[in-house]
Design a protein around this motif. Structure first.
Motif, PDB file in Angstrom:
ATOM      1  N   THR A  15       0.831  -1.193   0.000  1.00  0.00           N
ATOM      2  CA  THR A  15       0.000   0.000   0.000  1.00  0.00           C
ATOM      3  C   THR A  15       0.870   1.249   0.000  1.00  0.00           C
ATOM      4  O   THR A  15       1.960   1.260   0.556  1.00  0.00           O
ATOM      5  CB  THR A  15      -0.904   0.008   1.255  1.00  0.00           C
ATOM      6  OG1 THR A  15      -1.638  -1.206   1.293  1.00  0.00           O
ATOM      7  CG2 THR A  15      -1.861   1.172   1.239  1.00  0.00           C
ATOM      8  N   ASN A  18      -0.443   7.742   1.379  1.00  0.00           N
ATOM      9  CA  ASN A  18      -1.852   7.976   1.096  1.00  0.00           C
ATOM     10  C   ASN A  18      -2.602   8.122   2.423  1.00  0.00           C
ATOM     11  O   ASN A  18      -2.546   7.225   3.262  1.00  0.00           O
ATOM     12  CB  ASN A  18      -2.416   6.803   0.280  1.00  0.00           C
ATOM     13  CG  ASN A  18      -3.834   7.049  -0.181  1.00  0.00           C
ATOM     14  OD1 ASN A  18      -4.527   7.957   0.295  1.00  0.00           O
ATOM     15  ND2 ASN A  18      -4.281   6.247  -1.122  1.00  0.00           N
ATOM     16  N   PRO A  19      -3.310   9.231   2.641  1.00  0.00           N
ATOM     17  CA  PRO A  19      -4.020   9.428   3.916  1.00  0.00           C
ATOM     18  C   PRO A  19      -5.088   8.377   4.191  1.00  0.00           C
ATOM     19  O   PRO A  19      -5.447   8.149   5.349  1.00  0.00           O
ATOM     20  CB  PRO A  19      -4.668  10.809   3.762  1.00  0.00           C
ATOM     21  CG  PRO A  19      -3.955  11.474   2.652  1.00  0.00           C
ATOM     22  CD  PRO A  19      -3.411  10.383   1.767  1.00  0.00           C
ATOM     23  N   SER A  20      -5.597   7.697   3.183  1.00  0.00           N
ATOM     24  CA  SER A  20      -6.647   6.695   3.413  1.00  0.00           C
ATOM     25  C   SER A  20      -6.086   5.296   3.687  1.00  0.00           C
ATOM     26  O   SER A  20      -6.851   4.352   3.835  1.00  0.00           O
ATOM     27  CB  SER A  20      -7.594   6.655   2.209  1.00  0.00           C
ATOM     28  OG  SER A  20      -6.897   6.214   1.064  1.00  0.00           O
ATOM     29  N   THR A  21      -4.767   5.163   3.769  1.00  0.00           N
ATOM     30  CA  THR A  21      -4.165   3.864   4.066  1.00  0.00           C
ATOM     31  C   THR A  21      -4.529   3.445   5.487  1.00  0.00           C
ATOM     32  O   THR A  21      -4.409   4.225   6.430  1.00  0.00           O
ATOM     33  CB  THR A  21      -2.626   3.930   3.931  1.00  0.00           C
ATOM     34  OG1 THR A  21      -2.308   4.243   2.592  1.00  0.00           O
ATOM     35  CG2 THR A  21      -1.977   2.621   4.313  1.00  0.00           C
ATOM     36  N   GLN A  22      -4.997   2.192   5.633  1.00  0.00           N
ATOM     37  CA  GLN A  22      -5.366   1.679   6.951  1.00  0.00           C
ATOM     38  C   GLN A  22      -4.119   1.094   7.617  1.00  0.00           C
ATOM     39  O   GLN A  22      -3.427   0.256   7.045  1.00  0.00           O
ATOM     40  CB  GLN A  22      -6.441   0.600   6.811  1.00  0.00           C
ATOM     41  CG  GLN A  22      -6.876   0.041   8.148  1.00  0.00           C
ATOM     42  CD  GLN A  22      -7.859  -1.105   7.996  1.00  0.00           C
ATOM     43  OE1 GLN A  22      -8.198  -1.506   6.895  1.00  0.00           O
ATOM     44  NE2 GLN A  22      -8.320  -1.633   9.118  1.00  0.00           N
ATOM     45  N   TRP A  23      -3.866   1.502   8.882  1.00  0.00           N
ATOM     46  CA  TRP A  23      -2.700   1.053   9.632  1.00  0.00           C
ATOM     47  C   TRP A  23      -3.136   0.145  10.768  1.00  0.00           C
ATOM     48  O   TRP A  23      -4.140   0.393  11.424  1.00  0.00           O
ATOM     49  CB  TRP A  23      -1.933   2.247  10.190  1.00  0.00           C
ATOM     50  CG  TRP A  23      -1.283   3.060   9.118  1.00  0.00           C
ATOM     51  CD1 TRP A  23      -1.860   4.032   8.353  1.00  0.00           C
ATOM     52  CD2 TRP A  23       0.053   2.953   8.665  1.00  0.00           C
ATOM     53  NE1 TRP A  23      -0.954   4.545   7.462  1.00  0.00           N
ATOM     54  CE2 TRP A  23       0.237   3.893   7.631  1.00  0.00           C
ATOM     55  CE3 TRP A  23       1.139   2.154   9.028  1.00  0.00           C
ATOM     56  CZ2 TRP A  23       1.444   4.044   6.970  1.00  0.00           C
ATOM     57  CZ3 TRP A  23       2.344   2.318   8.364  1.00  0.00           C
ATOM     58  CH2 TRP A  23       2.487   3.254   7.350  1.00  0.00           C
TER      59      TRP A  23
END
Length: 138
Positions: free
Chosen positions: A27, A31-36
């Motif tokens: 990923t 990218n701000p929408s990346t899930q951590w």
């Protein structure tokens, strides 16, 4: 201070424990929408640096040495009472064609492979040398 194999307070592995990583491998980390999600090992790569995006073509062609010389015919020199006259010009590191930016392709490494720490030894401009001369025998 030079980097050693067990830096970071004596254990390099401790920097990787109890860290966050993307839920999906590969990923885009920026990218701000990346899930951590939490995990023992962080993402050690970047989607921006993987593949060929961070690789430059290091091929180059260099005209390292060029020399021209001319020996003046002896018939022309008889009037001046000179036995032999040779005139020459030479150049060193005359041209380099490369796609690399801001570096000499023959010395690309940080610290030039020396043990001088964080100093970039070979980050000087490529020196060009020009010589003109004459060899005269009376």
């Amino acid at each position: 201070m030079l980097a050693g194999p067990l830096q970071f307070d004596g254990g390099a592995l401790t920097q990787f424990l109890d860290r966050w990583r993307p839920a999906t491998a590969g990923t885009d980390l920026f990218n701000p929408s990346t899930q951590w999600i939490p995990g023992y090992y962080p993402s050690t790569g970047s989607a921006m640096a993987e593949g060929t995006r961070a690789v430059q073509n290091a091929s180059y062609l260099r005209l390292k040495t060029l020399e021209f010389g001319y020996s003046v015919p002896k018939e022309w020199l008889k009037i001046l009472k000179i036995k032999n006259l040779r005139i020459y010009a030479s150049a060193y590191n005359l041209l380099t064609w490369t796609g690399l930016k801001y570096t000499d392709p023959e010395h690309p490494g940080s610290a030039g492979g020396s043990s001088s720490g964080d100093i970039d030894v070979y980050k000087y401009p490529i020196n060009k040398t020009y010589n003109l001369g004459a060899s005269i025998k009376f």
